[in-house]
Write a protein that holds these residues in place. Structure first.
Motif, PDB file in Angstrom:
ATOM      1  N   ALA A   1       0.832  -1.210   0.000  1.00 53.00           N
ATOM      2  CA  ALA A   1       0.000   0.000   0.000  1.00 53.00           C
ATOM      3  C   ALA A   1       0.861   1.252   0.000  1.00 53.00           C
ATOM      4  CB  ALA A   1      -0.948  -0.011   1.192  1.00 53.00           C
ATOM      5  N   LEU A   2       1.948   1.240   0.787  1.00 51.31           N
ATOM      6  CA  LEU A   2       2.841   2.395   0.830  1.00 51.31           C
ATOM      7  C   LEU A   2       3.596   2.535  -0.484  1.00 51.31           C
ATOM      8  CD1 LEU A   2       4.223   4.755   2.094  1.00 51.31           C
ATOM      9  CD2 LEU A   2       5.633   3.195   3.460  1.00 51.31           C
ATOM     10  N   GLU A   3       4.016   1.416  -1.055  1.00 52.08           N
ATOM     11  CA  GLU A   3       4.693   1.472  -2.363  1.00 52.08           C
ATOM     12  C   GLU A   3       3.774   2.066  -3.421  1.00 52.08           C
ATOM     13  OE1 GLU A   3       5.418   0.043  -6.399  1.00 52.08           O
ATOM     14  OE2 GLU A   3       3.932  -0.863  -5.066  1.00 52.08           O
ATOM     15  N   GLU A   4       2.518   1.698  -3.388  1.00 50.91           N
ATOM     16  CA  GLU A   4       1.556   2.232  -4.355  1.00 50.91           C
ATOM     17  C   GLU A   4       1.383   3.741  -4.177  1.00 50.91           C
ATOM     18  OE1 GLU A   4      -3.136   1.593  -5.673  1.00 50.91           O
ATOM     19  OE2 GLU A   4      -2.183   0.213  -4.253  1.00 50.91           O
ATOM     20  N   ARG A   5       1.327   4.192  -2.923  1.00 53.17           N
ATOM     21  CA  ARG A   5       1.156   5.628  -2.670  1.00 53.17           C
ATOM     22  C   ARG A   5       2.383   6.409  -3.111  1.00 53.17           C
ATOM     23  NH1 ARG A   5      -1.093  10.058  -3.187  1.00 53.17           N
ATOM     24  NH2 ARG A   5      -0.979  11.563  -1.491  1.00 53.17           N
ATOM     25  N   LEU A   6       3.580   5.913  -2.790  1.00 51.72           N
ATOM     26  CA  LEU A   6       4.805   6.600  -3.182  1.00 51.72           C
ATOM     27  C   LEU A   6       4.971   6.617  -4.698  1.00 51.72           C
ATOM     28  CD1 LEU A   6       7.227   5.177  -0.466  1.00 51.72           C
ATOM     29  CD2 LEU A   6       6.339   7.524  -0.593  1.00 51.72           C
ATOM     30  N   THR A   7       4.588   5.527  -5.334  1.00 48.82           N
ATOM     31  CA  THR A   7       4.639   5.467  -6.799  1.00 48.82           C
ATOM     32  C   THR A   7       3.740   6.521  -7.413  1.00 48.82           C
ATOM     33  OG1 THR A   7       5.201   3.117  -6.819  1.00 48.82           O
ATOM     34  CG2 THR A   7       4.180   4.011  -8.813  1.00 48.82           C
ATOM     35  N   GLU A   8       2.577   6.680  -6.842  1.00 48.25           N
ATOM     36  CA  GLU A   8       1.627   7.683  -7.336  1.00 48.25           C
ATOM     37  C   GLU A   8       2.214   9.095  -7.237  1.00 48.25           C
ATOM     38  OE1 GLU A   8      -2.764   9.465  -6.052  1.00 48.25           O
ATOM     39  OE2 GLU A   8      -2.073   7.548  -5.242  1.00 48.25           O
ATOM     40  N   ILE A   9       2.926   9.356  -6.129  1.00 49.84           N
ATOM     41  CA  ILE A   9       3.460  10.701  -5.907  1.00 49.84           C
ATOM     42  C   ILE A   9       4.713  10.961  -6.738  1.00 49.84           C
ATOM     43  CG2 ILE A   9       4.411  12.296  -4.188  1.00 49.84           C
ATOM     44  CD1 ILE A   9       2.800  10.760  -2.066  1.00 49.84           C
ATOM     45  N   PHE A  10       5.635   9.974  -6.774  1.00 52.52           N
ATOM     46  CA  PHE A  10       6.983  10.243  -7.276  1.00 52.52           C
ATOM     47  C   PHE A  10       7.345   9.550  -8.587  1.00 52.52           C
ATOM     48  CE2 PHE A  10       7.196  10.848  -2.647  1.00 52.52           C
ATOM     49  CZ  PHE A  10       7.626  12.174  -2.621  1.00 52.52           C
ATOM     50  N   MET A  11       6.543   8.610  -9.056  1.00 52.77           N
ATOM     51  CA  MET A  11       6.895   7.891 -10.281  1.00 52.77           C
ATOM     52  C   MET A  11       5.884   8.097 -11.407  1.00 52.77           C
ATOM     53  SD  MET A  11       8.452   4.362  -8.643  1.00 52.77           S
ATOM     54  CE  MET A  11       8.999   3.698 -10.217  1.00 52.77           C
ATOM     55  N   THR A  12       4.723   8.624 -11.084  1.00 46.97           N
ATOM     56  CA  THR A  12       3.734   8.961 -12.096  1.00 46.97           C
ATOM     57  C   THR A  12       3.861  10.446 -12.382  1.00 46.97           C
ATOM     58  OG1 THR A  12       2.269   7.232 -11.249  1.00 46.97           O
ATOM     59  CG2 THR A  12       1.295   8.900 -12.698  1.00 46.97           C
TER      60      THR A  12
END
Length: 317
Positions: A290-301
Protein backbone atom coordinates in the motif's frame (compact mmCIF):
# COMPACT_ATOMS: atom_id res chain seq x y z
CA UNK A 1 34.49 -0.35 7.97
CA UNK A 2 34.96 -3.84 6.59
CA UNK A 3 36.82 -3.74 3.31
CA UNK A 4 36.92 -6.87 1.19
CA UNK A 5 37.23 -7.53 -2.52
CA UNK A 6 35.66 -5.08 -4.90
CA UNK A 7 31.95 -5.67 -5.27
CA UNK A 8 30.57 -5.01 -8.75
CA UNK A 9 27.20 -5.87 -10.25
CA UNK A 10 24.80 -4.45 -12.79
CA UNK A 11 23.53 -0.96 -12.12
CA UNK A 12 19.83 -0.23 -11.92
CA UNK A 13 18.17 1.52 -14.84
CA UNK A 14 15.46 4.08 -14.24
CA UNK A 15 13.51 4.57 -17.45
CA UNK A 16 11.21 7.42 -18.35
CA UNK A 17 8.36 5.99 -20.38
CA UNK A 18 6.16 8.17 -22.57
CA UNK A 19 2.99 6.19 -23.26
CA UNK A 20 5.02 3.04 -22.65
CA UNK A 21 7.94 3.92 -24.93
CA UNK A 22 11.39 4.54 -23.42
CA UNK A 23 12.40 8.17 -23.83
CA UNK A 24 15.25 8.56 -21.30
CA UNK A 25 17.37 6.30 -19.10
CA UNK A 26 19.19 7.03 -15.82
CA UNK A 27 21.81 4.75 -14.27
CA UNK A 28 21.64 4.23 -10.50
CA UNK A 29 23.99 2.58 -8.02
CA UNK A 30 22.85 1.35 -4.61
CA UNK A 31 24.32 -0.37 -1.55
CA UNK A 32 22.80 -1.98 1.53
CA UNK A 33 25.00 -2.33 4.62
CA UNK A 34 24.56 -3.28 8.24
CA UNK A 35 25.71 -1.48 11.37
CA UNK A 36 28.86 -3.62 11.54
CA UNK A 37 30.02 -2.09 8.27
CA UNK A 38 29.33 -5.17 6.17
CA UNK A 39 28.07 -4.70 2.62
CA UNK A 40 25.07 -7.00 2.18
CA UNK A 41 23.91 -6.24 -1.33
CA UNK A 42 24.78 -3.93 -4.18
CA UNK A 43 23.70 -2.65 -7.58
CA UNK A 44 26.69 -1.18 -9.38
CA UNK A 45 29.79 -0.77 -7.22
CA UNK A 46 29.88 -0.62 -3.42
CA UNK A 47 33.17 1.25 -3.71
CA UNK A 48 31.76 3.95 -5.98
CA UNK A 49 32.59 7.25 -4.28
CA UNK A 50 30.96 10.66 -4.39
CA UNK A 51 30.17 13.54 -2.06
CA UNK A 52 27.61 12.71 0.61
CA UNK A 53 26.23 16.27 0.45
CA UNK A 54 23.19 16.94 2.66
CA UNK A 55 22.78 13.29 3.62
CA UNK A 56 25.55 14.15 6.11
CA UNK A 57 23.29 16.47 8.13
CA UNK A 58 22.13 13.97 10.79
CA UNK A 59 25.79 13.28 11.57
CA UNK A 60 26.72 16.95 11.60
CA UNK A 61 23.99 17.28 14.22
CA UNK A 62 25.98 14.95 16.49
CA UNK A 63 28.11 17.99 17.34
CA UNK A 64 24.97 19.37 19.00
CA UNK A 65 23.66 16.23 20.73
CA UNK A 66 27.03 15.18 22.18
CA UNK A 67 28.11 18.52 23.67
CA UNK A 68 25.21 19.42 25.94
CA UNK A 69 24.19 22.22 23.58
CA UNK A 70 20.54 21.15 23.47
CA UNK A 71 20.26 21.12 27.25
CA UNK A 72 22.14 24.36 27.85
CA UNK A 73 19.92 26.41 25.55
CA UNK A 74 16.65 24.55 26.06
CA UNK A 75 16.47 23.32 22.47
CA UNK A 76 13.91 20.66 21.62
CA UNK A 77 13.35 17.96 19.01
CA UNK A 78 11.88 20.44 16.53
CA UNK A 79 15.10 22.43 16.73
CA UNK A 80 17.11 19.25 16.23
CA UNK A 81 14.96 18.26 13.25
CA UNK A 82 15.57 21.57 11.45
CA UNK A 83 19.31 21.08 11.99
CA UNK A 84 18.99 17.87 9.93
CA UNK A 85 16.79 19.46 7.28
CA UNK A 86 17.10 20.45 3.65
CA UNK A 87 13.98 22.54 3.94
CA UNK A 88 12.01 24.74 1.55
CA UNK A 89 12.35 27.98 3.48
CA UNK A 90 8.73 28.15 4.56
CA UNK A 91 7.79 30.54 7.33
CA UNK A 92 7.55 27.69 9.85
CA UNK A 93 10.91 26.23 8.83
CA UNK A 94 12.72 29.60 8.86
CA UNK A 95 11.21 30.42 12.25
CA UNK A 96 12.45 27.12 13.63
CA UNK A 97 16.00 27.91 12.53
CA UNK A 98 15.63 31.40 14.02
CA UNK A 99 14.51 29.86 17.33
CA UNK A 100 17.88 28.13 17.67
CA UNK A 101 19.75 31.38 17.18
CA UNK A 102 17.42 33.34 19.46
CA UNK A 103 17.85 30.88 22.32
CA UNK A 104 21.64 31.01 21.91
CA UNK A 105 21.68 34.83 21.63
CA UNK A 106 23.18 34.72 18.15
CA UNK A 107 22.04 37.23 15.50
CA UNK A 108 20.78 35.84 12.16
CA UNK A 109 23.55 37.87 10.50
CA UNK A 110 26.01 35.28 11.84
CA UNK A 111 24.63 32.72 9.37
CA UNK A 112 27.01 32.28 6.46
CA UNK A 113 24.74 30.26 4.21
CA UNK A 114 23.65 32.22 1.13
CA UNK A 115 20.39 34.14 0.77
CA UNK A 116 18.40 32.14 -1.80
CA UNK A 117 17.34 33.85 -5.00
CA UNK A 118 14.13 35.76 -4.48
CA UNK A 119 14.36 35.50 -0.68
CA UNK A 120 15.29 38.07 1.94
CA UNK A 121 17.18 36.15 4.62
CA UNK A 122 19.69 33.31 5.01
CA UNK A 123 17.13 31.79 7.39
CA UNK A 124 15.23 30.82 4.24
CA UNK A 125 18.19 28.85 2.88
CA UNK A 126 17.60 25.10 2.92
CA UNK A 127 20.65 24.59 5.17
CA UNK A 128 19.91 27.35 7.72
CA UNK A 129 19.07 24.85 10.46
CA UNK A 130 22.36 23.04 10.03
CA UNK A 131 24.26 26.33 10.19
CA UNK A 132 22.28 27.44 13.24
CA UNK A 133 23.21 24.17 14.96
CA UNK A 134 26.90 24.69 14.21
CA UNK A 135 26.71 28.23 15.61
CA UNK A 136 24.94 26.94 18.72
CA UNK A 137 27.84 24.56 19.38
CA UNK A 138 30.26 27.44 18.86
CA UNK A 139 28.41 29.48 21.48
CA UNK A 140 28.34 26.54 23.88
CA UNK A 141 32.07 25.82 23.49
CA UNK A 142 33.24 29.45 23.09
CA UNK A 143 34.47 28.72 19.56
CA UNK A 144 34.79 31.67 17.13
CA UNK A 145 31.54 32.41 15.30
CA UNK A 146 32.94 34.21 12.29
CA UNK A 147 35.02 31.31 10.93
CA UNK A 148 32.72 28.37 11.69
CA UNK A 149 32.72 27.10 8.08
CA UNK A 150 36.47 26.70 7.76
CA UNK A 151 37.66 23.10 7.60
CA UNK A 152 40.08 23.57 10.52
CA UNK A 153 37.52 25.29 12.75
CA UNK A 154 36.90 23.37 16.01
CA UNK A 155 33.22 22.74 15.23
CA UNK A 156 34.10 21.22 11.83
CA UNK A 157 36.85 19.15 13.40
CA UNK A 158 34.37 17.93 16.00
CA UNK A 159 31.96 16.85 13.25
CA UNK A 160 34.76 15.13 11.32
CA UNK A 161 35.79 13.26 14.46
CA UNK A 162 32.25 11.99 15.00
CA UNK A 163 31.92 10.76 11.40
CA UNK A 164 35.38 9.16 11.53
CA UNK A 165 34.48 7.31 14.73
CA UNK A 166 31.29 5.93 13.16
CA UNK A 167 33.22 4.66 10.14
CA UNK A 168 36.22 3.58 12.25
CA UNK A 169 38.63 5.53 10.09
CA UNK A 170 41.32 8.10 10.88
CA UNK A 171 39.98 11.63 10.32
CA UNK A 172 43.00 12.44 8.16
CA UNK A 173 41.82 9.92 5.51
CA UNK A 174 38.70 11.90 4.64
CA UNK A 175 38.57 14.05 1.53
CA UNK A 176 36.47 17.17 1.98
CA UNK A 177 35.12 19.97 -0.19
CA UNK A 178 32.75 22.84 0.46
CA UNK A 179 29.08 22.18 -0.14
CA UNK A 180 27.00 24.85 -1.90
CA UNK A 181 26.03 26.30 1.48
CA UNK A 182 29.71 26.76 2.40
CA UNK A 183 30.03 23.98 4.99
CA UNK A 184 32.43 21.06 4.45
CA UNK A 185 31.06 17.83 3.05
CA UNK A 186 32.92 14.55 2.50
CA UNK A 187 33.82 12.30 -0.40
CA UNK A 188 33.01 8.71 0.55
CA UNK A 189 32.01 5.34 -0.81
CA UNK A 190 28.35 4.39 -1.09
CA UNK A 191 29.09 1.49 1.26
CA UNK A 192 30.27 4.00 3.86
CA UNK A 193 27.11 6.08 3.48
CA UNK A 194 24.99 2.95 3.88
CA UNK A 195 26.97 2.04 7.00
CA UNK A 196 26.40 5.49 8.49
CA UNK A 197 22.65 5.14 8.04
CA UNK A 198 22.67 1.60 9.40
CA UNK A 199 24.35 2.91 12.55
CA UNK A 200 22.03 5.91 12.72
CA UNK A 201 18.99 3.63 12.60
CA UNK A 202 20.32 0.85 14.83
CA UNK A 203 19.11 2.28 18.16
CA UNK A 204 22.48 1.50 19.75
CA UNK A 205 23.47 5.12 20.44
CA UNK A 206 21.37 7.53 22.49
CA UNK A 207 22.55 10.63 20.65
CA UNK A 208 21.72 9.18 17.24
CA UNK A 209 18.47 7.75 18.56
CA UNK A 210 17.42 11.25 19.55
CA UNK A 211 18.30 12.55 16.07
CA UNK A 212 16.20 9.80 14.48
CA UNK A 213 13.30 10.56 16.81
CA UNK A 214 13.46 14.25 15.95
CA UNK A 215 13.46 13.54 12.21
CA UNK A 216 10.68 10.96 12.24
CA UNK A 217 8.45 12.85 14.70
CA UNK A 218 8.76 16.10 12.74
CA UNK A 219 9.09 15.00 9.09
CA UNK A 220 7.50 18.17 7.70
CA UNK A 221 10.55 20.12 8.87
CA UNK A 222 13.07 17.83 7.12
CA UNK A 223 12.12 18.71 3.54
CA UNK A 224 8.48 19.74 3.25
CA UNK A 225 5.03 18.54 2.35
CA UNK A 226 5.11 16.61 -0.91
CA UNK A 227 8.88 16.11 -0.72
CA UNK A 228 10.40 12.63 -0.64
CA UNK A 229 12.00 12.56 2.81
CA UNK A 230 8.96 14.07 4.48
CA UNK A 231 6.46 11.80 2.77
CA UNK A 232 8.49 8.60 3.24
CA UNK A 233 9.00 9.19 6.96
CA UNK A 234 5.43 10.33 7.49
CA UNK A 235 3.86 7.42 5.62
CA UNK A 236 6.19 4.75 7.05
CA UNK A 237 5.18 5.86 10.55
CA UNK A 238 8.55 5.70 12.26
CA UNK A 239 9.97 2.64 10.52
CA UNK A 240 12.35 4.52 8.19
CA UNK A 241 14.65 7.53 8.53
CA UNK A 242 15.42 9.24 5.23
CA UNK A 243 17.69 12.05 4.10
CA UNK A 244 18.45 13.26 0.62
CA UNK A 245 21.60 14.83 -0.72
CA UNK A 246 22.09 16.84 -3.88
CA UNK A 247 23.34 15.33 -7.14
CA UNK A 248 21.37 12.12 -6.85
CA UNK A 249 22.14 11.03 -3.27
CA UNK A 250 19.46 9.33 -1.16
CA UNK A 251 20.11 7.53 2.14
CA UNK A 252 17.61 5.56 4.22
CA UNK A 253 17.91 3.62 7.46
CA UNK A 254 15.56 0.90 8.73
CA UNK A 255 14.97 1.87 12.32
CA UNK A 256 15.79 -0.69 14.98
CA UNK A 257 17.29 -3.18 12.54
CA UNK A 258 20.72 -1.69 11.87
CA UNK A 259 20.35 -1.62 8.09
CA UNK A 260 21.16 1.26 5.77
CA UNK A 261 20.56 1.96 2.08
CA UNK A 262 22.59 4.46 0.03
CA UNK A 263 21.63 5.42 -3.52
CA UNK A 264 23.42 7.47 -6.17
CA UNK A 265 21.82 8.47 -9.46
CA UNK A 266 24.91 8.71 -11.65
CA UNK A 267 23.65 11.76 -13.55
CA UNK A 268 22.38 13.43 -10.37
CA UNK A 269 18.70 13.20 -11.30
CA UNK A 270 16.32 13.60 -8.38
CA UNK A 271 13.54 11.66 -10.09
CA UNK A 272 15.86 8.70 -10.64
CA UNK A 273 16.92 8.37 -7.00
CA UNK A 274 13.31 8.58 -5.83
CA UNK A 275 12.18 5.90 -8.25
CA UNK A 276 15.11 3.64 -7.33
CA UNK A 277 14.45 4.12 -3.63
CA UNK A 278 10.80 3.12 -3.92
CA UNK A 279 11.69 0.11 -6.06
CA UNK A 280 14.39 -1.11 -3.67
CA UNK A 281 12.34 -0.49 -0.53
CA UNK A 282 9.64 -2.69 -2.02
CA UNK A 283 12.17 -5.32 -3.11
CA UNK A 284 13.66 -5.51 0.39
CA UNK A 285 10.28 -5.56 2.13
CA UNK A 286 10.91 -2.29 3.96
CA UNK A 287 7.57 -0.83 2.84
CA UNK A 288 4.12 -2.34 2.44
CA UNK A 289 2.45 -2.75 -0.95
CA UNK A 290 0.00 0.00 0.00
CA UNK A 291 2.84 2.39 0.83
CA UNK A 292 4.69 1.47 -2.36
CA UNK A 293 1.56 2.23 -4.36
CA UNK A 294 1.16 5.63 -2.67
CA UNK A 295 4.80 6.60 -3.18
CA UNK A 296 4.64 5.47 -6.80
CA UNK A 297 1.63 7.68 -7.34
CA UNK A 298 3.46 10.70 -5.91
CA UNK A 299 6.98 10.24 -7.28
CA UNK A 300 6.89 7.89 -10.28
CA UNK A 301 3.73 8.96 -12.10
CA UNK A 302 4.79 12.17 -13.82
CA UNK A 303 1.61 13.07 -15.66
CA UNK A 304 -1.01 11.66 -17.95
CA UNK A 305 1.53 10.38 -20.44
CA UNK A 306 4.77 9.82 -18.50
CA UNK A 307 5.88 7.45 -15.78
CA UNK A 308 9.07 5.97 -14.41
CA UNK A 309 10.01 2.31 -14.18
CA UNK A 310 13.06 0.66 -12.65
CA UNK A 311 14.87 -2.34 -14.11
CA UNK A 312 17.46 -4.42 -12.23
CA UNK A 313 18.04 -6.05 -8.87
CA UNK A 314 20.33 -5.82 -5.88
CA UNK A 315 22.98 -8.53 -5.94
CA UNK A 316 23.38 -10.31 -2.62
CA UNK A 317 26.96 -10.79 -1.38
Amino acid sequence: MTRGKRTQSAELEVRLLREGIVESVHRVQAVVADNRGRTLSVAGSAEAATFVRSALKPFQALAVTTTGTLERYGLNDRDLAIMCASHQGTVAQARQAFNILWRCDIPPSALQCPIPAGKRSPLEHNCSGKHAGMLAVCRQRNFPLSTYLQRNHPVQQLILTKVAELLRMPPAEFISAHDDCGAPTYFMQLAQMATLYARLASGDNLDMERIVRAMTHHPSLISGNGQFDTELMRLSEGELVSKAGAEGIQCIGRIGEGLGLAIKAVDGAKRAKHAAAIYLLKQMGWITPALEERLTEIFMTLGDYKRLEVVGELSML
